[in-house]
Structures are given as structure tokens and as C-alpha cells.
Write an enzyme that holds these catalytic residues in place. Sequence first.
Site, mmCIF file in Angstrom:
data_model
loop_
_atom_site.group_PDB
_atom_site.id
_atom_site.type_symbol
_atom_site.label_atom_id
_atom_site.label_comp_id
_atom_site.label_asym_id
_atom_site.label_seq_id
_atom_site.Cartn_x
_atom_site.Cartn_y
_atom_site.Cartn_z
ATOM 1 N N ASP A 107 77.740 79.191 87.869
ATOM 2 C CA ASP A 107 77.566 80.605 87.842
ATOM 3 C C ASP A 107 76.991 81.213 88.801
ATOM 4 O O ASP A 107 77.934 82.466 89.203
ATOM 5 C CB ASP A 107 76.697 81.307 86.393
ATOM 6 C CG ASP A 107 75.375 80.793 86.811
ATOM 7 O OD1 ASP A 107 74.778 79.618 88.463
ATOM 8 O OD2 ASP A 107 74.201 81.359 86.902
ATOM 9 N N TYR B 188 74.888 67.352 81.816
ATOM 10 C CA TYR B 188 74.624 67.501 82.756
ATOM 11 C C TYR B 188 74.080 66.091 83.249
ATOM 12 O O TYR B 188 73.542 66.841 83.230
ATOM 13 C CB TYR B 188 73.770 68.411 82.884
ATOM 14 C CG TYR B 188 74.777 70.023 83.169
ATOM 15 C CD1 TYR B 188 74.964 70.975 83.933
ATOM 16 C CD2 TYR B 188 74.403 71.086 81.330
ATOM 17 C CE1 TYR B 188 75.424 72.135 83.635
ATOM 18 C CE2 TYR B 188 74.951 71.500 81.312
ATOM 19 C CZ TYR B 188 75.204 72.560 81.719
ATOM 20 O OH TYR B 188 75.761 73.771 81.729
ATOM 21 N N TRP B 189 74.896 65.776 84.645
ATOM 22 C CA TRP B 189 73.640 65.007 85.989
ATOM 23 C C TRP B 189 73.354 65.856 87.398
ATOM 24 O O TRP B 189 74.605 66.557 88.042
ATOM 25 C CB TRP B 189 74.250 64.153 85.803
ATOM 26 C CG TRP B 189 75.169 63.218 84.448
ATOM 27 C CD1 TRP B 189 74.378 62.151 84.560
ATOM 28 C CD2 TRP B 189 76.404 62.789 83.562
ATOM 29 N NE1 TRP B 189 74.944 61.341 83.520
ATOM 30 C CE2 TRP B 189 76.351 62.682 82.900
ATOM 31 C CE3 TRP B 189 77.354 64.275 83.973
ATOM 32 C CZ2 TRP B 189 77.232 62.486 82.049
ATOM 33 C CZ3 TRP B 189 78.024 64.375 83.116
ATOM 34 C CH2 TRP B 189 78.185 62.976 81.572
ATOM 35 N N ARG B 190 72.420 65.954 86.526
ATOM 36 C CA ARG B 190 71.999 66.985 87.844
ATOM 37 C C ARG B 190 70.133 67.394 88.356
ATOM 38 O O ARG B 190 70.002 68.496 88.615
ATOM 39 C CB ARG B 190 71.900 68.393 87.791
ATOM 40 C CG ARG B 190 71.436 69.055 85.965
ATOM 41 C CD ARG B 190 71.835 70.402 85.408
ATOM 42 N NE ARG B 190 72.042 71.609 86.557
ATOM 43 C CZ ARG B 190 72.176 72.808 86.320
ATOM 44 N NH1 ARG B 190 72.598 73.335 85.057
ATOM 45 N NH2 ARG B 190 72.079 74.052 87.468
ATOM 46 N N ASN C 65 71.376 85.075 81.446
ATOM 47 C CA ASN C 65 72.528 83.474 81.674
ATOM 48 C C ASN C 65 70.425 81.634 80.830
ATOM 49 O O ASN C 65 71.226 81.089 81.858
ATOM 50 C CB ASN C 65 72.863 82.984 83.519
ATOM 51 C CG ASN C 65 73.900 82.218 82.766
ATOM 52 O OD1 ASN C 65 74.341 82.183 81.274
ATOM 53 N ND2 ASN C 65 74.820 81.832 83.647
ATOM 54 N N GLY D 32 80.434 90.255 74.889
ATOM 55 C CA GLY D 32 81.280 89.731 74.597
ATOM 56 C C GLY D 32 82.535 90.152 74.488
ATOM 57 O O GLY D 32 82.604 90.839 75.443
ATOM 58 N N ALA D 33 83.126 90.432 73.337
ATOM 59 C CA ALA D 33 84.819 91.514 72.685
ATOM 60 C C ALA D 33 83.868 92.618 72.306
ATOM 61 O O ALA D 33 84.582 93.888 72.638
ATOM 62 C CB ALA D 33 85.276 91.453 72.133
ATOM 63 N N ALA E 250 83.412 83.879 82.106
ATOM 64 C CA ALA E 250 83.718 85.610 81.528
ATOM 65 C C ALA E 250 82.231 86.597 81.777
ATOM 66 O O ALA E 250 82.658 87.528 82.990
ATOM 67 C CB ALA E 250 83.871 85.734 80.168
ATOM 68 N N ASP F 103 80.248 85.957 84.564
ATOM 69 C CA ASP F 103 80.084 86.037 86.110
ATOM 70 C C ASP F 103 81.196 86.958 86.700
ATOM 71 O O ASP F 103 80.813 87.506 87.499
ATOM 72 C CB ASP F 103 80.799 84.113 85.955
ATOM 73 C CG ASP F 103 79.233 83.455 86.137
ATOM 74 O OD1 ASP F 103 78.344 83.599 85.743
ATOM 75 O OD2 ASP F 103 79.795 82.276 85.765
#
Length: 327
Positions: A46, A115-117, A180, A242-243, A271, A273
Site C-alpha cells: 500500500d 500472505y506469506w510475510r 487501511n 468507495g463510489a 483505489a 492508495d
Amino acid sequence: MARDRASLRGLGQRESGAVRVATIGECMVEFRRRAAGSYTRAWGGDTLNVAVYLARLGTAVDYVTLLGDDPLSSEMVAGWAAEGVGTRLVAHVPGRLPGLYLIETDASGERTFLYWRSAAPVRDLIRLRGDRLAGERASPGLIYLSGVTLSLFEPGDRARLLELLAACRAGGARVAFDDNFRPRGWPDRAEARAAFTAAFRTADIVLPSFEDEAALYGDAAPDATVTRLQGLGVAEIVVKYGAQPCLVVAGGEVVPVAPADPSAPVDTTAAGDSFNAAYLAARLGGSAPAAAARAGHRLAAAVISHRGAIIPRAAMPEATLGGGAAP
């Protein structure tokens, strides 16, 4: 630490009259499923998405992170540099590998991630490099981070990061924060709420998504988010929805700003970011908050019309920055 020669001196500084931005966070290797079942490989994250779009909009920006000393890490750094993102604040940890994620998108453009983090080197950023940041007293500039950034660190390191940001603010820098909220990155909502509330108090500009605020704080409507953030002392707020029109708050005034050309998304990745990048670039360029929000909507509309977080350069809107009064 071998190969760790980048200094955090100059974080968020003003150079030659122009504000320089530093974004702090993690970039991962991305695997995206194709229709036939194979995968394409790219990279994303992000705060890195924000850095790329800021660079494309002509804003001087550095990325602050830790990577490994492997070929994928080197490939990412080369890609960021090609986009115009400064990499002098990227350090490499021998023997470590970057995180990775797998992304799938449904027919409506919504995404699913795996995820693999957990062992990514960026999780040691504050422990290994905090002393260098502690010595920084930035001249006026901007530092950007997100709730994902906060989720990378254990509570002690997270508190240290916020202390360091407060010290940078005392030196003249401004801080921008995007909530976020990603539930999987937190042991529970109580810890996330405490971390986010502390970050809100540390920030000059907050760019939350209403959906995230509703999920984390139970806000019933975007104006409830505005009221809560104002109560925490945030001076400039943009609540994305959003919209739907975003709510822009500056100087005590609340102004709804609607997207100009709403359309069905192909892929909603980045979107928020891209909106944040265009908003901040416009504000740093002298635009008033409402005009900056319109710039954010224009870039986000282009981004969600393409697959992936980073759209082709040719797809960037020509008129992204708005005009108006200086921030």
C-alpha cells in the site's frame, strides 16, 4: 548490519524549495492468478503504491523499508528506481527474503489475498534502524504511513515509531496517515484501535476509508468518523467512501466531493492508495482540499479501470492535479 548503508537523515525534508515525501512500509512480491490458472509475478504494497503514484505525479519521494539481499529484493529496488521513487533509504538484511502474497479477483473486481510475510525483514525496521530515525529532525516535509505499516511491528516497536514521528513533527515535518485496516494483521481489534488512535493523534492529515472505520470503531456514517477524528485533534481529514462522495475536512469546514465519472471497477486494488497519492501531490502543489480530492477521484477512477495496483503510465490521467489555494 552488512549492506545497511542508507541513512535516514533527510527523511521528509524540503529540498530546493520542494517538499520531499517519505513513505514507510512494506513492499511484497505479488503473484496474481490469470484466467487460465497460471500466475504473473510483480510487486506491491500500500505505501509503495502511494510512492509510485506520487513519483509519477512529479513529487519527490523516498521509500523507507528493509529488504533481503536476494534477487527478488534487488529486482524490486530496480523497479522502484525506474518509477522515480528514491531508494536511498532502502536497506538490505543478509540472508532474509521479502514477504509475498497471492491475489485473486472476482467478477465484481473485489480481491482475495493470501500472505506469506511473517519473517519479512521489514518487521525489524524500527529495531535495526530506529536509532538513525531518532536522530532525524526534519525540516518541513511530509511522512506517509498506513495502518498496514503499524501492523508490521510489535507493540514496543510500534510505540517507538510513533515517538519518532512525533519528533519529526517537532522538527517541522508533517505526517499523513491512512487507516487501511486489515484484520488479519492484528491479534485483535482492541490492539488495532489503540494503535490507530495513537496514530491519528500523531497525524496532520488523515485519509481513512469509511468501511475500515466502521469495521474497527463501529462508526454508523462518514460524518461520525469526521466527528471522532476531529475530537482527536486531526486538522485535515478526507473520509473516502468507495463510489460515494468523500468528506473533506479542513479549517473546520466539511465538504462532500463526489467522483466525476463513476464506473464499474475492473479491479479495486490500490483505489485508496492512488487517491491518497493524488490528493497529497495536489496539496503539496498548492491545491485547496476539495480540488485535491477531485484529483484523487480522477486517478482512482483510472486505477480501478485496470488490473493490478500500478497502471500503465499511458493510462495516467492527464489532468490529475487541481488548482487552488496553498495548504
